[in-house]
Design an enzyme around this catalytic site. Structure first.
Site, PDB file in Angstrom:
ATOM      1  N   LEU A  14      82.950  38.421  15.052  1.00 51.82           N
ATOM      2  CA  LEU A  14      81.821  39.021  15.778  1.00 51.82           C
ATOM      3  C   LEU A  14      80.947  39.783  14.776  1.00 51.82           C
ATOM      4  CD1 LEU A  14      80.850  38.906  18.627  1.00 51.82           C
ATOM      5  CD2 LEU A  14      82.157  40.929  19.163  1.00 51.82           C
ATOM      6  N   HIS A  15      80.279  39.023  13.917  1.00 52.03           N
ATOM      7  CA  HIS A  15      79.429  39.596  12.882  1.00 52.03           C
ATOM      8  C   HIS A  15      78.050  38.945  12.928  1.00 52.03           C
ATOM      9  CE1 HIS A  15      82.724  41.747  11.012  1.00 52.03           C
ATOM     10  NE2 HIS A  15      83.462  40.666  11.201  1.00 52.03           N
TER      11      HIS A  15
END
Length: 90
Positions: A14-15
């Site tokens: 989740l970047h």
């Protein structure tokens, strides 16, 4: 309030781009939305804040819990879980 756990399946976690997509989706709903890293046992963070999500550092394979509280909570939860499960289209 409704919540559900799922696993981040995309390679980058989740970047950057996936976080942006997640926040954009979360902001579509009136409900309060949080996400937490179940593996680390960390406190939930505001899922409508890209800075909070990036700071949480949730990588690929991380088990997360998404919680929604409000008038459209179930719709929001279903959409966000589906998004994470889809790997953000990566």
């Amino acid at each position: 309030m409704v919540s559900k756990q799922t696993k981040i399946v995309n390679a980058t976690g989740l970047h950057a781009r996936p976080a942006s997509v997640f926040v954009t989706e979360a902001k579509k709903y009136e409900s309060t939305v949080t996400i937490k890293d179940v593996d680390k046992g960390s406190a939930p963070v505001n899922a409508k804040s890209i800075m909070m999500i990036l700071a949480a550092g949730m990588g690929s394979g991380t088990t997360v819990e998404i919680a929604c509280d409000g008038s459209d909570e179930q719709t929001a939860l279903d959409a966000l879980i589906a998004l994470v499960d889809s790997g953000f289209g990566e």
